[in-house]
Design a protein around this motif. Structure first.
Motif, mmCIF file in Angstrom:
data_model
loop_
_atom_site.group_PDB
_atom_site.id
_atom_site.type_symbol
_atom_site.label_atom_id
_atom_site.label_comp_id
_atom_site.label_asym_id
_atom_site.label_seq_id
_atom_site.Cartn_x
_atom_site.Cartn_y
_atom_site.Cartn_z
ATOM 1 N N LYS A 89 10.018 -46.360 5.372
ATOM 2 C CA LYS A 89 11.082 -47.443 4.856
ATOM 3 C C LYS A 89 11.706 -48.064 6.344
ATOM 4 O O LYS A 89 12.259 -49.316 6.355
ATOM 5 C CB LYS A 89 11.358 -47.478 3.578
ATOM 6 C CG LYS A 89 10.737 -47.681 2.243
ATOM 7 C CD LYS A 89 11.888 -47.815 1.190
ATOM 8 C CE LYS A 89 10.617 -48.172 -0.712
ATOM 9 N NZ LYS A 89 11.287 -47.225 -1.451
ATOM 10 N N GLU A 90 12.616 -47.035 6.785
ATOM 11 C CA GLU A 90 13.788 -47.563 7.691
ATOM 12 C C GLU A 90 13.371 -48.435 8.703
ATOM 13 O O GLU A 90 12.222 -48.137 9.506
ATOM 14 C CB GLU A 90 14.338 -46.428 8.327
ATOM 15 C CG GLU A 90 15.003 -46.637 9.404
ATOM 16 C CD GLU A 90 16.306 -47.050 8.505
ATOM 17 O OE1 GLU A 90 16.691 -48.599 8.415
ATOM 18 O OE2 GLU A 90 17.177 -46.274 8.104
ATOM 19 N N ARG A 128 5.593 -49.915 9.627
ATOM 20 C CA ARG A 128 5.925 -50.489 8.505
ATOM 21 C C ARG A 128 6.889 -51.790 9.437
ATOM 22 O O ARG A 128 7.937 -51.309 10.557
ATOM 23 C CB ARG A 128 7.770 -50.021 7.505
ATOM 24 C CG ARG A 128 8.300 -49.257 8.277
ATOM 25 C CD ARG A 128 8.038 -47.962 8.750
ATOM 26 N NE ARG A 128 9.418 -46.879 9.105
ATOM 27 C CZ ARG A 128 9.299 -45.897 10.088
ATOM 28 N NH1 ARG A 128 8.076 -45.917 10.431
ATOM 29 N NH2 ARG A 128 10.035 -45.783 10.704
ATOM 30 N N SER A 129 6.328 -52.760 8.598
ATOM 31 C CA SER A 129 7.407 -54.304 9.145
ATOM 32 C C SER A 129 8.348 -54.165 8.666
ATOM 33 O O SER A 129 9.094 -54.282 8.250
ATOM 34 C CB SER A 129 5.917 -54.935 8.850
ATOM 35 O OG SER A 129 4.396 -54.767 9.549
ATOM 36 N N ARG A 130 9.344 -55.189 9.706
ATOM 37 C CA ARG A 130 10.401 -56.045 9.721
ATOM 38 C C ARG A 130 10.767 -57.163 9.033
ATOM 39 O O ARG A 130 9.877 -58.101 8.948
ATOM 40 C CB ARG A 130 11.501 -55.193 11.054
ATOM 41 C CG ARG A 130 12.775 -55.929 10.738
ATOM 42 C CD ARG A 130 13.545 -55.522 12.331
ATOM 43 N NE ARG A 130 14.917 -56.650 12.099
ATOM 44 C CZ ARG A 130 15.500 -57.106 13.714
ATOM 45 N NH1 ARG A 130 14.947 -56.562 14.741
ATOM 46 N NH2 ARG A 130 16.683 -57.668 13.235
ATOM 47 N N TYR A 140 19.125 -42.473 12.338
ATOM 48 C CA TYR A 140 20.267 -42.940 13.029
ATOM 49 C C TYR A 140 21.622 -43.312 12.204
ATOM 50 O O TYR A 140 22.974 -43.155 12.870
ATOM 51 C CB TYR A 140 19.988 -43.709 14.599
ATOM 52 C CG TYR A 140 19.435 -42.789 15.476
ATOM 53 C CD1 TYR A 140 18.666 -41.687 15.550
ATOM 54 C CD2 TYR A 140 17.624 -44.298 15.750
ATOM 55 C CE1 TYR A 140 18.225 -41.850 16.549
ATOM 56 C CE2 TYR A 140 16.923 -43.699 16.633
ATOM 57 C CZ TYR A 140 16.840 -42.615 16.747
ATOM 58 O OH TYR A 140 16.042 -41.783 17.744
ATOM 59 N N ARG A 141 21.125 -43.399 10.564
ATOM 60 C CA ARG A 141 22.398 -43.925 10.351
ATOM 61 C C ARG A 141 23.406 -42.607 9.690
ATOM 62 O O ARG A 141 24.409 -42.715 9.495
ATOM 63 C CB ARG A 141 21.460 -45.191 8.848
ATOM 64 C CG ARG A 141 21.211 -46.174 9.344
ATOM 65 C CD ARG A 141 20.645 -46.411 7.680
ATOM 66 N NE ARG A 141 19.682 -47.840 7.877
ATOM 67 C CZ ARG A 141 19.997 -48.914 8.174
ATOM 68 N NH1 ARG A 141 21.659 -49.334 8.148
ATOM 69 N NH2 ARG A 141 19.945 -49.731 8.300
ATOM 70 N N GLU A 142 22.472 -41.688 10.319
ATOM 71 C CA GLU A 142 23.136 -40.608 9.480
ATOM 72 C C GLU A 142 24.219 -39.846 10.145
ATOM 73 O O GLU A 142 24.544 -39.158 10.032
ATOM 74 C CB GLU A 142 22.256 -39.258 9.101
ATOM 75 C CG GLU A 142 21.673 -39.508 8.429
ATOM 76 C CD GLU A 142 22.319 -39.936 6.640
ATOM 77 O OE1 GLU A 142 23.320 -39.590 6.514
ATOM 78 O OE2 GLU A 142 21.986 -41.070 5.931
ATOM 79 N N LEU A 143 24.339 -39.937 11.603
ATOM 80 C CA LEU A 143 24.533 -39.751 13.071
ATOM 81 C C LEU A 143 26.510 -39.046 12.690
ATOM 82 O O LEU A 143 26.658 -37.892 12.870
ATOM 83 C CB LEU A 143 24.300 -40.751 14.143
ATOM 84 C CG LEU A 143 23.176 -39.995 14.765
ATOM 85 C CD1 LEU A 143 22.897 -41.112 15.835
ATOM 86 C CD2 LEU A 143 23.072 -38.525 15.569
ATOM 87 N N ILE A 153 9.966 -55.209 16.329
ATOM 88 C CA ILE A 153 9.272 -56.184 14.743
ATOM 89 C C ILE A 153 8.849 -55.566 13.747
ATOM 90 O O ILE A 153 9.001 -55.074 12.783
ATOM 91 C CB ILE A 153 8.683 -57.395 15.469
ATOM 92 C CG1 ILE A 153 7.556 -56.555 16.003
ATOM 93 C CG2 ILE A 153 9.385 -58.288 16.669
ATOM 94 C CD1 ILE A 153 6.156 -57.592 15.863
ATOM 95 N N MET A 154 8.850 -53.604 14.361
ATOM 96 C CA MET A 154 8.595 -52.704 13.366
ATOM 97 C C MET A 154 8.198 -51.500 14.587
ATOM 98 O O MET A 154 8.778 -51.065 15.200
ATOM 99 C CB MET A 154 6.808 -52.775 13.280
ATOM 100 C CG MET A 154 6.107 -53.188 14.263
ATOM 101 S SD MET A 154 4.543 -54.232 14.238
ATOM 102 C CE MET A 154 3.305 -52.808 13.465
ATOM 103 N N ARG A 155 7.891 -50.533 13.535
ATOM 104 C CA ARG A 155 8.356 -48.989 13.249
ATOM 105 C C ARG A 155 6.719 -48.218 13.114
ATOM 106 O O ARG A 155 6.704 -48.609 12.030
ATOM 107 C CB ARG A 155 9.364 -48.301 13.055
ATOM 108 C CG ARG A 155 10.913 -49.003 13.127
ATOM 109 C CD ARG A 155 11.759 -48.753 12.991
ATOM 110 N NE ARG A 155 12.788 -47.138 13.175
ATOM 111 C CZ ARG A 155 13.205 -47.409 14.740
ATOM 112 N NH1 ARG A 155 13.413 -47.956 15.254
ATOM 113 N NH2 ARG A 155 13.075 -45.938 14.974
#
Length: 445
Positions: free
Chosen positions: A132-133, A175-177, A107-110, A154-156
Motif C-alpha cells: 500500500k505504501e 501500486r498507484s498513488r 522510510y516512515r519508520e526512520l 505516481i506509483m511504486r
C-alpha cells in the motif's frame, strides 16, 4: 530527540531514488534533522542505494569504508536505504560502519529506528515491503538546483518480472498513488515557480488508481496525464518510463490534445530479437513494438522516441545482435541508454540462464550499438536544423557561461546565447547546427 541535528544523504541510481531521498529528508525534517551539504558536518549519514547494476553497489561498499573512518573520528550514525538495503540486508548490517538498514517502503519508520538506536546502541533494520505504501501525503524537500524542472512519483513497485531485473524483488509489487495527491503536488510545484514536472513510475502505462471507497471509480494513466496538464497551460508535463506492452492509444491522444504534455516517449525495447524478448519475459514481440512506434508517429508525429538496449543477454547470438541493429535502423531512435548485460543475483536470469556471452563479445556488440546510435542521433538532430522550437531554459551551459541551455518539448538539449534571459523562461530557438547530443541555435524574438 535533540533539535537541529545535521543530515547528509548520498543518492545512487535513477531519479526515483532521488525522489525517495527527498521523501526521507521531509520525514526526518519533522523529527528535527536539517540537511547539510558536507559530510564533515553530519550527525547522520544516509546512503540511498541502487541494485540495478553491480558497479552501483560496489561504489556503495567503497563509500561505507569511507564512512567508517568518519565514525572512528567522531560520533556519527550511518544508514543504508533503498534497493541494496532490501537485497543485502544482513551483509550490510554486518559492516562495521552501518547502524541502520531501511528498505524503500519503511522510510516512515526512520525516526523510530533512530530513537531505538540512540536508546539501545543496537543496529536497526526494517526491510518490510508494502502493498500500500506510496508516500502520497509526504511533501518532498526538493534537492534540485535549477528550480525549473522536478519529479513526481505516481506509483511504486513493478509487476512485470523481466528475467534480468531485480526491481520487483527490492521494490515490491505495483501500486498507484491517489491522483488527487499527484495533482496537488503538481500545483504546489507550479506555485513554487517550477515550470516542468516529470511523472515517474517503473511502468507508468500500467498506472491505475481505484477509489478504495468505490472500486468502480478509476483513473488510468491517460486520464492522469490530462489532470496534471490542466494544472496550468505553461506547466510542461513529462513522464517515464513506458512499457511497450501497456502503452495504449489513450496516452497518445492525451499527448496530442494538450500542447503542454511533452512530445517525448521513452520506450525501452531491450533487444531486436523475438527470441531474446521471450527469454527476457518482455511480453511483446518486435511486431508489437513496431505497432506502437507506428501509432506514435501517426498520433504524435513530432514525438521523439528514446529507448534502452541490452547487449549480450544470456545466449544472445550474432543473429540476435544483428536483429537489434536492424531494429535501430528501422525505428531511428533519437537517443538510447545502452548497456552490457550484467547478471543480478536473485533474478530469474541469474537462477536459470547461464551468463554465457563472453565479455569481449558483449563489449564489441555494445560498441557497435553505440556507434550506430550515435550516427542515428546525429541524423535525427540534423533534421531539426532550420526549425524553430520552444525551449524551457534550465540553466547556464557548462561549457560557456555566456550561453544558456534548455530542452525542447521532445527532450532535445538546446544551447544558445543568453541575451538577458534566465532559467524558468520559455524562448523560441532557431536551430543553426548540432552535435549528436545537442542542438545549437539562437533566440528568435
Amino acid at each position: 530527540m535533540e533539535k537541529n541535528k545535521r543530515l547528509f544523504i548520498e543518492t545512487y541510481g535513477c531519479q526515483m531514488n532521488v525522489y525517495d531521498s527527498e521523501i526521507v529528508l521531509s520525514i526526518l525534517a519533522n523529527d528535527g534533522y536539517a540537511p547539510c551539504d558536507s559530510l564533515d558536518d553530519a550527525d547522520l549519514i544516509l546512503v540511498n542505494t541502487c541494485s540495478i547494476r553491480d558497479n552501483a553497489e560496489q561504489r556503495v561498499w567503497g563509500r561505507l569504508d569511507c564512512f567508517l573512518q568518519e565514525k572512528k573520528s567522531r560520533d556519527v550514525k550511518v544508514g543504508v536505504l533503498g534497493c541494496m538495503a532490501e537485497r543485502l540486508r544482513q551483509e550490510l548490517l554486518s559492516h562495521p560502519a552501518v547502524d541502520i538498514v531501511a528498505g524503500p517502503d519503511t522510510y516512515r519508520e526512520l525516526p523510530a529506528m533512530l530513537r531505538r538506536l540512540e536508546e539501545s546502541g543496537e543496529s536497526q533494520i526494517n526491510t518490510t515491503l508494502s502493498l500500500k505504501e506510496t508516500y502520497a501525503d509526504i511533501d518532498p524537500i526538493r534537492t534540485d538546483r535549477n528550480r525549473v524542472s522536478t519529479f513526481i512519483s505516481i506509483m511504486r513497485g513493478c509487476n512485470n518480472m523481466c528475467t534480468y531485473c531485480i526491481v520487483p524483488y527490492v521494490r515490491g509489487g505495483e501500486r498507484s498513488r491517489d491522483p488527487k495527491s499527484i495533482v496537488r503536488e503538481a500545483e504546489r510545484m507550479y506555485a513554487a515557480g517550477y515550470r516542468e514536472v516529470n511523472l515517474l513510475g517503473q511502468n507508468v502505462d500500467s498506472y491505475l488508481w481505484k477509489n478504495p471507497d468505490n472500486m468502480t471509480e478509476t483513473v488510468d494513466f491517460a486520464q492522469l496525464l490530462e489532470l496534471v496538464a490542466l494544472v496550468a497551460p505553461d506547466l510542461r508535463v513529462r513522464f517515464s518510463t513506458s512499457h511497450p506492452k501497456d502503452m495504449g492509444n489513450g496516452v497518445l491522444y492525451s499527448m496530442a490534445m494538450y500542447p503542454n504534455i511533452c512530445t517525448h516517449i521513452h520506450l525501452p525495447v531491450q533487444s531486436g530479437s523475438d527470441r531474446m524478448l521471450g527469454k527476457m519475459n518482455r511480453k511483446y514481440t518486435i511486431a508489437g513494438y513496431m505497432d506502437r512506434i507506428d501509432k506514435i508517429r501517426e498520433i504524435v508525429p513530432d514525438a521523439a522516441v528514446t529507448t534502452d538496449i541490452i547487449a549480450g543477454f544470456c545466449s544472445e547470438t550474432e543473429e540476435d545482435h544483428l536483429a537489434t541493429l536492424e531494429l535501430m535502423r528501422r525505428v531511428r531512435f533519437d537517443s538510447a541508454f545502452m548497456f552490457q548485460y550484467s547478471e543480478r543475483p536473485g533474478t530469474k536470469a541469474a537462477r536459470h540462464f547461464p551468463d554465457d556471452v563472453p565479455h569481449e563479445v558483449k563489449t564489441r556488440r555494445l560498441n557497435e550499438i553505440i556507434e550506430l546510435q550515435s550516427s542515428i542521433s546525429l541524423e535525427r538532430n540534423r533534421e531539426c536544423i532550420g526549425g524553430t522550437y520552444e525551449v524551457l531554459i534550465e540553466g547556464t551551459s557548462k561549457r560557456d557561461s555566456n550561453s544558456l541551455f534548455g530542452r525542447t518539448s521532445s527532450n532535445k538539449v538546446c544551447v544558445f546565447p543568453a541575451l538577458g534571459h534566465r532559467p524558468g523562461e520559455y524562448v523560441n530557438i532557431k536551430v543553426e547546427s548540432c552535435t549528436s547530443a545537442t542542438l545549437l541555435g539562437n533566440i528568435v524574438e
